[in-house]
Design a protein around this motif. Structure first.
Motif, PDB file in Angstrom:
ATOM      1  N   VAL A  80      -1.329 -11.053   5.051  1.00 23.82           N
ATOM      2  CA  VAL A  80      -1.673 -10.838   3.644  1.00 23.82           C
ATOM      3  C   VAL A  80      -2.638  -9.669   3.513  1.00 23.82           C
ATOM      4  CG1 VAL A  80      -2.853 -11.826   1.642  1.00 23.82           C
ATOM      5  CG2 VAL A  80      -1.220 -13.214   2.948  1.00 23.82           C
ATOM      6  N   PHE A  81      -3.659  -9.624   4.377  1.00 20.97           N
ATOM      7  CA  PHE A  81      -4.659  -8.565   4.307  1.00 20.97           C
ATOM      8  C   PHE A  81      -4.021  -7.194   4.535  1.00 20.97           C
ATOM      9  CE2 PHE A  81      -8.261  -5.970   5.526  1.00 20.97           C
ATOM     10  CZ  PHE A  81      -9.278  -6.451   4.736  1.00 20.97           C
ATOM     11  N   ALA A  82      -3.016  -7.136   5.418  1.00 15.56           N
ATOM     12  CA  ALA A  82      -2.334  -5.878   5.729  1.00 15.56           C
ATOM     13  C   ALA A  82      -1.204  -5.561   4.749  1.00 15.56           C
ATOM     14  CB  ALA A  82      -1.784  -5.919   7.147  1.00 15.56           C
ATOM     15  N   HIS A  83      -1.080  -6.354   3.694  1.00 16.55           N
ATOM     16  CA  HIS A  83      -0.039  -6.154   2.684  1.00 16.55           C
ATOM     17  C   HIS A  83       1.364  -6.275   3.281  1.00 16.55           C
ATOM     18  CE1 HIS A  83      -3.189  -3.441   0.443  1.00 16.55           C
ATOM     19  NE2 HIS A  83      -3.484  -4.734   0.399  1.00 16.55           N
ATOM     20  N   ARG A  84       1.513  -7.154   4.270  1.00 16.79           N
ATOM     21  CA  ARG A  84       2.810  -7.369   4.901  1.00 16.79           C
ATOM     22  C   ARG A  84       3.477  -8.604   4.288  1.00 16.79           C
ATOM     23  NH1 ARG A  84       4.301  -4.732   9.381  1.00 16.79           N
ATOM     24  NH2 ARG A  84       6.286  -5.558   8.632  1.00 16.79           N
ATOM     25  N   ARG A  85       4.041  -8.428   3.113  1.00 21.86           N
ATOM     26  CA  ARG A  85       4.678  -9.521   2.390  1.00 21.86           C
ATOM     27  C   ARG A  85       5.787 -10.164   3.217  1.00 21.86           C
ATOM     28  NH1 ARG A  85       9.113 -10.377  -0.862  1.00 21.86           N
ATOM     29  NH2 ARG A  85       8.767 -11.810  -2.624  1.00 21.86           N
ATOM     30  N   LEU A 111      -6.443 -14.684  -1.488  1.00 18.99           N
ATOM     31  CA  LEU A 111      -6.582 -13.264  -1.222  1.00 18.99           C
ATOM     32  C   LEU A 111      -5.382 -12.488  -1.756  1.00 18.99           C
ATOM     33  CD1 LEU A 111      -8.396 -11.141   0.197  1.00 18.99           C
ATOM     34  CD2 LEU A 111      -7.036 -11.501   2.259  1.00 18.99           C
ATOM     35  N   SER A 112      -4.209 -13.080  -1.668  1.00 18.24           N
ATOM     36  CA  SER A 112      -3.008 -12.395  -2.141  1.00 18.24           C
ATOM     37  C   SER A 112      -3.080 -12.067  -3.630  1.00 18.24           C
ATOM     38  CB  SER A 112      -1.758 -13.231  -1.858  1.00 18.24           C
ATOM     39  OG  SER A 112      -1.689 -14.368  -2.715  1.00 18.24           O
ATOM     40  N   LEU A 113      -3.844 -12.855  -4.392  1.00 18.08           N
ATOM     41  CA  LEU A 113      -3.960 -12.618  -5.833  1.00 18.08           C
ATOM     42  C   LEU A 113      -4.657 -11.303  -6.144  1.00 18.08           C
ATOM     43  CD1 LEU A 113      -5.012 -16.181  -7.073  1.00 18.08           C
ATOM     44  CD2 LEU A 113      -2.737 -15.149  -7.061  1.00 18.08           C
ATOM     45  N   ALA A 114      -5.441 -10.782  -5.188  1.00 22.92           N
ATOM     46  CA  ALA A 114      -6.166  -9.534  -5.403  1.00 22.92           C
ATOM     47  C   ALA A 114      -5.383  -8.321  -4.923  1.00 22.92           C
ATOM     48  CB  ALA A 114      -7.516  -9.586  -4.681  1.00 22.92           C
ATOM     49  N   GLY A 115      -4.207  -8.533  -4.322  1.00 22.50           N
ATOM     50  CA  GLY A 115      -3.466  -7.447  -3.716  1.00 22.50           C
ATOM     51  C   GLY A 115      -2.210  -7.075  -4.483  1.00 22.50           C
ATOM     52  N   PRO A 116      -1.333  -6.311  -3.846  1.00 22.55           N
ATOM     53  CA  PRO A 116      -0.119  -5.838  -4.518  1.00 22.55           C
ATOM     54  C   PRO A 116       0.974  -6.904  -4.654  1.00 22.55           C
ATOM     55  CG  PRO A 116      -0.174  -5.059  -2.247  1.00 22.55           C
ATOM     56  CD  PRO A 116      -1.491  -5.741  -2.498  1.00 22.55           C
ATOM     57  N   ASN A 117       0.749  -8.082  -4.050  1.00 21.51           N
ATOM     58  CA  ASN A 117       1.758  -9.148  -4.117  1.00 21.51           C
ATOM     59  C   ASN A 117       1.144 -10.439  -4.649  1.00 21.51           C
ATOM     60  OD1 ASN A 117       3.973  -7.650  -2.666  1.00 21.51           O
ATOM     61  ND2 ASN A 117       2.441  -7.675  -1.025  1.00 21.51           N
ATOM     62  N   PRO A 118       0.647 -10.416  -5.909  1.00 22.52           N
ATOM     63  CA  PRO A 118      -0.049 -11.607  -6.424  1.00 22.52           C
ATOM     64  C   PRO A 118       0.858 -12.808  -6.622  1.00 22.52           C
ATOM     65  CG  PRO A 118       0.254  -9.982  -8.163  1.00 22.52           C
ATOM     66  CD  PRO A 118       0.648  -9.314  -6.885  1.00 22.52           C
ATOM     67  N   GLY A 119       2.166 -12.597  -6.670  1.00 21.21           N
ATOM     68  CA  GLY A 119       3.097 -13.711  -6.834  1.00 21.21           C
ATOM     69  C   GLY A 119       3.644 -14.251  -5.538  1.00 21.21           C
ATOM     70  N   LEU A 120       3.041 -13.866  -4.430  1.00 23.88           N
ATOM     71  CA  LEU A 120       3.579 -14.200  -3.114  1.00 23.88           C
ATOM     72  C   LEU A 120       3.704 -15.700  -2.887  1.00 23.88           C
ATOM     73  CD1 LEU A 120       4.486 -13.046  -0.373  1.00 23.88           C
ATOM     74  CD2 LEU A 120       2.095 -13.089   0.343  1.00 23.88           C
ATOM     75  N   ALA A 279     -13.386  -4.692   1.303  1.00 21.08           N
ATOM     76  CA  ALA A 279     -12.604  -4.152   2.415  1.00 21.08           C
ATOM     77  C   ALA A 279     -11.104  -4.233   2.116  1.00 21.08           C
ATOM     78  CB  ALA A 279     -12.927  -4.902   3.697  1.00 21.08           C
ATOM     79  N   PHE A 280     -10.670  -5.312   1.489  1.00 22.82           N
ATOM     80  CA  PHE A 280      -9.272  -5.518   1.152  1.00 22.82           C
ATOM     81  C   PHE A 280      -8.797  -4.515   0.099  1.00 22.82           C
ATOM     82  CE2 PHE A 280      -6.084  -8.192  -1.301  1.00 22.82           C
ATOM     83  CZ  PHE A 280      -5.066  -8.071  -0.372  1.00 22.82           C
ATOM     84  N   LEU A 281      -9.609  -4.306  -0.924  1.00 26.14           N
ATOM     85  CA  LEU A 281      -9.204  -3.465  -2.050  1.00 26.14           C
ATOM     86  C   LEU A 281      -9.193  -1.986  -1.717  1.00 26.14           C
ATOM     87  CD1 LEU A 281     -11.126  -5.206  -4.976  1.00 26.14           C
ATOM     88  CD2 LEU A 281      -8.689  -5.388  -4.434  1.00 26.14           C
ATOM     89  N   TYR A 282     -10.037  -1.558  -0.771  1.00 29.17           N
ATOM     90  CA  TYR A 282     -10.204  -0.115  -0.530  1.00 29.17           C
ATOM     91  C   TYR A 282      -9.721   0.315   0.852  1.00 29.17           C
ATOM     92  CZ  TYR A 282     -12.881  -0.153  -4.838  1.00 29.17           C
ATOM     93  OH  TYR A 282     -13.258  -0.282  -6.152  1.00 29.17           O
ATOM     94  N   GLN A 283      -8.722  -0.363   1.392  1.00 24.26           N
ATOM     95  CA  GLN A 283      -8.156   0.051   2.673  1.00 24.26           C
ATOM     96  C   GLN A 283      -7.534   1.440   2.546  1.00 24.26           C
ATOM     97  OE1 GLN A 283      -5.947  -3.192   4.910  1.00 24.26           O
ATOM     98  NE2 GLN A 283      -6.147  -4.180   2.927  1.00 24.26           N
ATOM     99  N   GLY A 284      -7.919   2.338   3.455  1.00 18.27           N
ATOM    100  CA  GLY A 284      -7.381   3.689   3.422  1.00 18.27           C
ATOM    101  C   GLY A 284      -7.943   4.562   2.330  1.00 18.27           C
TER     102      GLY A 284
END
Length: 318
Positions: A80-85, A111-120, A279-284
Motif C-alpha cells: 500500500v505504501f509503495a502504491h502497488r495496488r 493508509l490507502s485512504l490517503a493515497g491514489p487508491n482510496p477505494g482499494l 513520508a507517504f504523501l511526498y514520496q519522490g
C-alpha cells in the motif's frame, strides 16, 4: 562453511522479484521464504514493494503467516505504501488483514485512504477509523503543493524552509547583507553560480520563508539552520549530485535530524502518525517534502528557482 539464510537469494536483482520462474526455482531449491534479506525484509515484503502479483501470490503460499511484520509493517502495508495496488490485492486474496494497525497506528486499509487508491479496500468497515479532518486536509494540501511546484531540475540545490520567519528576519538572523547589481550578476554568470561566494536567495512565502542557494550546501550548515530555527523550526536539504538528497531538521536552534532523505518515503518502527503520513504523501517529492515539513504553502516554484525577493551575502560561519 557457514550457510546463511540469505544463501538461496544471492545474486537476485530488484527486477527478479517480477520473475515468477526465477523465484519459484529458488524456493524449490531450498531458498528460505522467511529470510531477512540484506536488512530489507523477508522475500514476501520485498516482492510486495518491488515485484509482481504472481510472485507475491507464490511467496504468500510458502510462508506461515502473510501478515508477519518486519520492523512494524506487514507485506500488505508495504504494498500500500509503495502504491502497488496489484500486489495489495494479491495479498488480500492470500488472507492478509488490511485493518491491523501498524507503524504510527496506520493500518494498510486506513493508509490507502490517503493515497491514489482510496477505494482499494471498500466497502470500508464501519468499526474502523477513517481519516481525520486534519489528515484529509494534509492529503489535499499535498496534492496542491506538488502540483504548484511542478517538475524541475534541482541537482546541487541548497534549500532551507523556515516556519514563521520573513526573508528580512532571516537575513538579520544570519547577519547577511543585501546583495545588488553587478556583484550578483558576476557570481551567477560563473561556472558555479553562488557557490563559494556566500550568495543566497531569500523569498517570503505563506507560512514563512525559503532561503536557497543555486549550487552549494552553505545554507544547510548547522550554524545557518540553527540560527534560522531559533524559536521555530526549519528543514534544510542539499541535493548532492553524488549522494542524493540529504535533509536536516532544526528546532529552536538545535539540529534534531541529520542525513535524512527527504521525499525518500522512509519510515521507522517508531515513526509518529504524522511522520508516516508525510513520508507517504511526498514520496519522490523532495522539495515539496521540505516545505510541508515546516508548513510552508508555496503557490509556485519561484521561491526555489528565483528570482527571489532578495539576494543575500552570507558572512563567514562556522
Amino acid at each position: 562453511m557457514v550457510v546463511t539464510k540469505e544463501a538461496g537469494w544471492v545474486g537476485l536483482s530488484w527486477y527478479d522479484w517480477s520473475d515468477l520462474g526465477e523465484i519459484r526455482a529458488r524456493l524449490d531449491s531450498g531458498a528460505d521464504p522467511h529470510a531477512d534479506l540484506w536488512h530489507e525484509g523477508p522475500p514476501l515484503h520485498l516482492a510486495a514493494e518491488y515485484g509482481s502479483p504472481d510472485v507475491v501470490a507464490e511467496l504468500a503460499r510458502r510462508v506461515g503467516d502473510v501478515d508477519t511484520p518486519y520492523e512494524g509493517r506487514s507485506a500488505l502495508w508495504r504494498a500500500v505504501f509503495a502504491h502497488r495496488r496489484d500486489n495489495a490485492l494479491a495479498l488480500v486474496a492470500a488472507g492478509a488483514d488490511p485493518w491491523r494497525p501498524m507503524t504510527g497506528g496506520w493500518s494498510p486499509g486506513r493508509l490507502s485512504l490517503a493515497g491514489p487508491n482510496p477505494g482499494l479496500f471498500f466497502p470500508f468497515p464501519r468499526d474502523k477509523p477513517s481519516l481525520s479532518e486534519a489528515e484529509n486536509a494534509a492529503v489535499v494540501e499535498a496534492e496542491r503543493l506538488i502540483e504548484a511546484l511542478g517538475d524541475f531540475e534541482y541537482e546541487g540545490l541548497g534549500l532551507v524552509c523556515v516556519a514563521g520567519v520573513t526573508a528580512a528576519e532571516a537575513a538579520r538572523r544570519l547577519g547577511a547583507t543585501v546583495a545588488e547589481g553587478a556583484g550578483i550578476d558576476g557570481v551567477l554568470d560563473g561556472p558555479y553560480p553562488g557557490e563559494r561566494a556566500g550568495l543566497v536567495a531569500a523569498t517570503d512565502v505563506p507560512g514563512g520563508c525559503v532561503v536557497s542557494q543555486r549550487r552549494g550546501h552553505e545554507v544547510t550548515s548547522a550554524d545557518v539552520i540553527n540560527r534560522l530555527s531559533a524559536g521555530t523550526v526549519c528543514y534544510a536539504m542539499f541535493a548532492d549530485p553524488k549522494s542524493g538528497n540529504l535533509g536536516y531538521g532544526s528546532r529552536h536552534g538545535v539540529v534534531e535530524e541529520r542525513d535524512a532523505y527527504p521525499g525518500g518515503g522512509l519510515v521507522s518502527p517508531d515513526s509518529s502518525s504524522d511522520e508516516v503520513l508525510t513520508a507517504f504523501l511526498y514520496q519522490g517529492e523532495a522539495v515539496a517534502y521540505c516545505c510541508a515539513y515546516v508548513g510552508l504553502r508555496l503557490t509556485d516554484a519561484r521561491p526555489v528557482l528565483g528570482p527571489p525577493d532578495i539576494w543575500l551575502h552570507l558572512p563567514p560561519h562556522d
